[in-house]
Scaffold this motif. Structure first.
Motif, mmCIF file in Angstrom:
data_model
loop_
_atom_site.group_PDB
_atom_site.id
_atom_site.type_symbol
_atom_site.label_atom_id
_atom_site.label_comp_id
_atom_site.label_asym_id
_atom_site.label_seq_id
_atom_site.Cartn_x
_atom_site.Cartn_y
_atom_site.Cartn_z
ATOM 1 N N THR A 149 15.140 -8.293 27.484
ATOM 2 C CA THR A 149 16.646 -7.451 27.351
ATOM 3 C C THR A 149 16.119 -6.131 26.840
ATOM 4 O O THR A 149 16.136 -5.172 28.347
ATOM 5 C CB THR A 149 17.365 -8.253 26.446
ATOM 6 N N SER A 150 14.695 -6.045 25.709
ATOM 7 C CA SER A 150 14.263 -4.603 26.058
ATOM 8 C C SER A 150 13.405 -4.241 26.910
ATOM 9 O O SER A 150 13.317 -2.530 27.557
ATOM 10 C CB SER A 150 13.373 -4.626 24.989
ATOM 11 N N THR A 151 13.052 -4.993 27.463
ATOM 12 C CA THR A 151 11.856 -5.055 28.511
ATOM 13 C C THR A 151 12.775 -4.678 30.143
ATOM 14 O O THR A 151 12.787 -3.345 30.328
ATOM 15 C CB THR A 151 11.165 -5.633 28.997
ATOM 16 N N ALA A 152 13.433 -5.134 30.679
ATOM 17 C CA ALA A 152 14.609 -4.759 30.757
ATOM 18 C C ALA A 152 15.413 -2.782 31.628
ATOM 19 O O ALA A 152 15.588 -3.170 32.307
ATOM 20 C CB ALA A 152 15.652 -6.119 32.137
ATOM 21 N N ILE A 153 15.951 -2.827 29.792
ATOM 22 C CA ILE A 153 16.454 -1.922 29.887
ATOM 23 C C ILE A 153 15.438 -0.530 30.084
ATOM 24 O O ILE A 153 15.646 0.173 30.490
ATOM 25 C CB ILE A 153 16.996 -1.604 28.560
ATOM 26 N N CYS A 154 14.618 -1.004 29.644
ATOM 27 C CA CYS A 154 12.897 -0.103 29.088
ATOM 28 C C CYS A 154 13.163 -0.017 30.940
ATOM 29 O O CYS A 154 12.686 1.671 31.367
ATOM 30 C CB CYS A 154 11.402 -0.185 29.170
ATOM 31 N N GLY A 155 13.023 -0.698 31.670
ATOM 32 C CA GLY A 155 12.784 -0.301 33.340
ATOM 33 C C GLY A 155 13.913 0.026 33.474
ATOM 34 O O GLY A 155 13.629 0.964 34.617
ATOM 35 N N ALA A 156 15.531 0.084 33.725
ATOM 36 C CA ALA A 156 15.911 1.034 34.116
ATOM 37 C C ALA A 156 16.182 2.263 33.245
ATOM 38 O O ALA A 156 16.277 3.888 34.181
ATOM 39 C CB ALA A 156 17.952 0.668 33.481
ATOM 40 N N CYS A 157 15.431 2.650 32.220
ATOM 41 C CA CYS A 157 16.091 3.933 32.095
ATOM 42 C C CYS A 157 14.284 4.772 32.765
ATOM 43 O O CYS A 157 14.332 5.418 32.722
ATOM 44 C CB CYS A 157 14.933 3.816 30.418
ATOM 45 N N ALA A 158 13.248 3.590 32.746
ATOM 46 C CA ALA A 158 12.071 4.517 33.820
ATOM 47 C C ALA A 158 12.031 4.898 34.795
ATOM 48 O O ALA A 158 12.028 5.778 35.452
ATOM 49 C CB ALA A 158 11.017 3.014 33.365
#
Length: 266
Positions: A199-208
């Motif tokens: 989930t952390s990785t996916a949220i970093c994706g949203a932020c990016a």
């Protein structure tokens, strides 16, 4: 603008722009990941058929590659999607789940790094050390090392692949070629729910997908995880209710909650 202010600016951008985050991720966490992205305000896309990777790269704002449940067809799709996203100048976030646990995983990580060159790499300490070629032994997909122990490996990856590296743990570390930031917060309950790292990785994706820089996106992504984790833990009775409250926390985030639940140290 402070890192906290930049993090909140990214949240507001996500909520107003609803970035489309293409995930090629493991099927253990697809539902959790999609719901977390929706709660934050992003738009999740879960697709792995190689035949549509080129078209999806054109419409997505970012690409998340997660090797949690590997197979050769999925690896091929990741490489096609990664190259298409790179050609379209879309940020790519890579999660080397279980790197070091098997030669297939470690070799896949090497191939993705060399052929795709991710914008952000996020993993636990053992995964980051394994990807960097250090002694990154894992216990399944869990880390047996501390964040501090992976600092040199993170710095090497950031320099060698010109990317941002996130090492998550009790304290998260975000490393670029020019700066390092530490984040404190969250809760031990996060380790009791499968897929929180994913989930952390996916949220970093949203932020990016909306941020001005990969470093800001990585810091924001981890700050939001720490914040939502702390908010959820204050209401939860255990792992089951934690998952529910975690999604609610992502949905109701505000600047004051980030300040109260996460410490960002430069």
């Amino acid at each position: 603008m402070t890192l906290l202010a930049r993090t909140w600016d990214i949240v507001e951008r996500i909520r107003s722009k609803a970035p489309l985050v293409h995930n090629i991720t493991n099927y253990v966490v697809m539902n959790n990941t999609a719901n977390a992205l929706l709660a934050l305000g992003a738009s999740p896309l879960m697709a792995h058929a190689q035949e549509e990777m080129q078209e999806l790269a054109a419409i997505s704002n970012s690409l998340v590659l997660n090797i949690g449940t590997l197979s050769e067809p999925w690896v091929s799709s990741m490489l096609v999607a990664g190259k298409a996203a790179k050609a379209a100048s879309k940020p790519i976030i890579f999660d080397p789940v279980g790197a070091g646990a098997s030669s297939f995983r470690t070799q896949t990580c090497t191939k993705i790094l060399q052929e795709v060159a991710p914008t952000i790499i996020r993993g636990n300490p053992s995964e980051i050390m394994a990807v960097a070629g250090a002694d990154g032994q894992t216990k399944g997909v869990d880390s047996i090392h501390t964040t501090q122990a992976a600092e040199t490996a993170a710095e090497y990856l950031a320099e060698h692949f010109d990317c941002v590296v996130v090492v998550s743990g009790k304290r998260d570390m975000v490393v670029s070629t020019t700066e390092t930031v530490w984040l404190q917060g969250g809760t031990s309950l996060m380790a009791k729910v499968t897929g929180m790292g994913c989930t952390s990785t996916a949220i970093c994706g949203a932020c990016a997908g909306v941020a001005d820089s990969a470093f800001d996106a990585a810091v924001a992504g981890m700050a939001l995880m720490k914040t939502a984790g702390g908010m959820a833990a204050a209401k939860a009775d255990g792992p089951g209710s934690f998952q529910m409250h975690f999604l609610d926390a992502l949905y109701s985030l505000n600047k004051e909650a980030i300040r109260a639940n996460c410490t960002i140290e430069g």
